[in-house]
Scaffold this active site. Structure first.
Site, mmCIF file in Angstrom:
data_model
loop_
_atom_site.group_PDB
_atom_site.id
_atom_site.type_symbol
_atom_site.label_atom_id
_atom_site.label_comp_id
_atom_site.label_asym_id
_atom_site.label_seq_id
_atom_site.Cartn_x
_atom_site.Cartn_y
_atom_site.Cartn_z
ATOM 1 N N SER A 29 -23.036 24.114 9.928
ATOM 2 C CA SER A 29 -23.791 25.320 9.563
ATOM 3 C C SER A 29 -24.359 25.219 8.151
ATOM 4 O O SER A 29 -25.454 25.737 7.875
ATOM 5 C CB SER A 29 -22.901 26.553 9.703
ATOM 6 O OG SER A 29 -21.719 26.408 8.947
ATOM 7 N N THR A 30 -23.653 24.546 7.234
ATOM 8 C CA THR A 30 -24.172 24.391 5.865
ATOM 9 C C THR A 30 -25.383 23.462 5.885
ATOM 10 O O THR A 30 -26.408 23.728 5.243
ATOM 11 C CB THR A 30 -23.069 23.831 4.927
ATOM 12 O OG1 THR A 30 -21.844 24.490 5.221
ATOM 13 C CG2 THR A 30 -23.422 24.054 3.470
ATOM 14 N N ASP A 80 -24.360 16.252 3.392
ATOM 15 C CA ASP A 80 -23.537 16.710 4.514
ATOM 16 C C ASP A 80 -22.515 17.733 4.021
ATOM 17 O O ASP A 80 -22.223 17.810 2.819
ATOM 18 C CB ASP A 80 -22.825 15.506 5.164
ATOM 19 C CG ASP A 80 -22.291 15.833 6.563
ATOM 20 O OD1 ASP A 80 -22.476 16.976 7.029
ATOM 21 O OD2 ASP A 80 -21.701 14.934 7.183
ATOM 22 N N GLY A 81 -21.964 18.480 4.946
ATOM 23 C CA GLY A 81 -20.929 19.468 4.643
ATOM 24 C C GLY A 81 -19.541 18.855 4.733
ATOM 25 O O GLY A 81 -19.388 17.643 4.882
ATOM 26 N N ALA A 82 -18.527 19.713 4.654
ATOM 27 C CA ALA A 82 -17.138 19.251 4.789
ATOM 28 C C ALA A 82 -16.266 20.426 5.199
ATOM 29 O O ALA A 82 -16.621 21.588 4.987
ATOM 30 C CB ALA A 82 -16.631 18.679 3.467
ATOM 31 N N ASP A 83 -15.139 20.088 5.790
ATOM 32 C CA ASP A 83 -14.156 21.118 6.138
ATOM 33 C C ASP A 83 -13.189 21.351 4.985
ATOM 34 O O ASP A 83 -12.700 22.460 4.789
ATOM 35 C CB ASP A 83 -13.409 20.701 7.404
ATOM 36 C CG ASP A 83 -14.376 20.545 8.565
ATOM 37 O OD1 ASP A 83 -15.047 21.540 8.894
ATOM 38 O OD2 ASP A 83 -14.509 19.430 9.101
ATOM 39 N N LYS A 93 -13.626 15.874 7.341
ATOM 40 C CA LYS A 93 -14.834 16.237 8.055
ATOM 41 C C LYS A 93 -14.578 16.104 9.556
ATOM 42 O O LYS A 93 -13.589 15.538 9.971
ATOM 43 C CB LYS A 93 -15.993 15.313 7.653
ATOM 44 C CG LYS A 93 -16.424 15.535 6.210
ATOM 45 C CD LYS A 93 -17.671 14.747 5.833
ATOM 46 C CE LYS A 93 -18.732 14.764 6.862
ATOM 47 N NZ LYS A 93 -19.183 16.102 7.274
ATOM 48 N N GLY A 96 -17.102 19.827 13.312
ATOM 49 C CA GLY A 96 -18.185 19.932 14.298
ATOM 50 C C GLY A 96 -18.228 18.739 15.244
ATOM 51 O O GLY A 96 -19.124 18.650 16.094
ATOM 52 N N GLU A 102 -21.390 10.619 11.136
ATOM 53 C CA GLU A 102 -21.424 11.025 9.724
ATOM 54 C C GLU A 102 -20.887 9.903 8.838
ATOM 55 O O GLU A 102 -21.430 9.627 7.763
ATOM 56 C CB GLU A 102 -20.600 12.306 9.528
ATOM 57 C CG GLU A 102 -21.257 13.509 10.179
ATOM 58 C CD GLU A 102 -20.400 14.763 10.197
ATOM 59 O OE1 GLU A 102 -20.965 15.831 10.409
ATOM 60 O OE2 GLU A 102 -19.172 14.672 10.009
HETATM 61 C C1 5RP Z 1 -19.210 18.257 11.307
HETATM 62 C C2 5RP Z 1 -18.710 18.356 9.918
HETATM 63 C C3 5RP Z 1 -19.158 19.501 9.098
HETATM 64 O O1 5RP Z 1 -19.747 19.013 7.940
HETATM 65 C C4 5RP Z 1 -17.981 20.362 8.751
HETATM 66 O O2 5RP Z 1 -17.341 20.746 9.956
HETATM 67 C C5 5RP Z 1 -18.397 21.589 7.958
HETATM 68 O O3 5RP Z 1 -19.128 22.445 8.781
HETATM 69 P P1 5RP Z 1 -19.761 23.797 8.250
HETATM 70 O O4 5RP Z 1 -20.867 23.433 7.331
HETATM 71 O O5 5RP Z 1 -20.245 24.475 9.509
HETATM 72 O O6 5RP Z 1 -18.682 24.589 7.559
HETATM 73 O O7 5RP Z 1 -17.958 17.533 9.436
HETATM 74 O O8 5RP Z 1 -18.642 17.178 11.990
#
Ligand code: 5RP
Length: 219
Positions: A29-30, A80-83, A93, A96, A102
């Protein structure tokens, strides 16, 4: 500001790292916000290498060419984003499910700019269940090994990755040595890759916060 606004703020701040050429684009989503901002400068870039079918679709909807990594070689920038991120910019990560692609795009990139809301910054990785992509026939074998490593793997039932594999989400880990654990899990037969990004972590972390975007550089 709600969490989505903070994600949007980080995504907009990451636009300053876009200097042209081909951009590596992650998933989530980010990153969706980032893709929307990238569209505003699309005349300045040649296109994007994407880490998922979902991101490819969004890029194409904006008229941004999606290119094959094999055809473009190394990339200057990956966003890219991260958890989760710790202060050394080691990441979890794969929430998603796009962790393998990634990791490939991150490995091909000179600079990895990670974008997230500030709730993702943690002292110790592992409160977020660690995603591990596994070849389907190895699901139980890998799960038994992950239990020996101290985790509780949970099969993400009904989910198939873009590569046709399965995900185990490993709960209960306190990841104090991310590089070692990344290597250890990646070495298990049947594992495609795990969602620890420490051997190749982020170079820059941009966090959306109530005080505006906060930037952490790798030490
Ligand atoms: C997908 C990822 C995303 O970057 C991670 O899940 C963060 O997602 P969001 O931006 O929705 O919080 O690793 O595989």
């Amino acid at each position: 500001m709600d969490q989505d606004m903070l994600k949007r703020q980080a995504a907009e701040a990451a636009l300053q790292y876009v200097e042209g050429g081909v951009i590596g684009v992650g998933t989530g989503s980010t990153v969706n916000h980032f893709i929307d901002f990238l569209a505003t400068v699309k005349s300045r870039i040649e296109g994007a290498v994407s880490s998922s079918e979902a991101s490819s679709e969004r890029l194409k909807q904006h008229g941004i060419p999606v290119l094959d990594l094999n055809a473009v070689g190394d990339l200057a920038l990956y966003v890219d984003g991260a958890d989760e991120s710790n202060r050394e910019l080691s990441l979890i990560k794969g929430g998603g499910g796009a962790l393998t692609r990634e990791k490939i795009v991150a490995a091909a990139s000179e600079r990895f700019v990670c974008i997230a809301d500030e709730s993702k910054l943690v002292d110790v990785l592992g409160a977020f269940p660690l995603p591990v992509e596994v070849i389907p026939m190895a699901r139980s074998l890998v799960a038994r090994h992950l239990v020996k490593l101290g985790g509780t793997p949970v099969w993400r039932e009904g989910y198939v990755t873009d590569n046709g594999n399965l995900i185990l989400d490993v709960q209960g880990l306190q990841i104090r040595a991310p590089m070692q654990l990344e290597q250890q899990i990646n070495d298990l037969a049947g594992v495609v890759t795990c969602g620890i990004f420490a051997l190749r972590g982020a170079d820059v972390l941009v966090l959306g916060s109530e005080r505006g975007p906060l930037t952490h550089q790798k030490g």
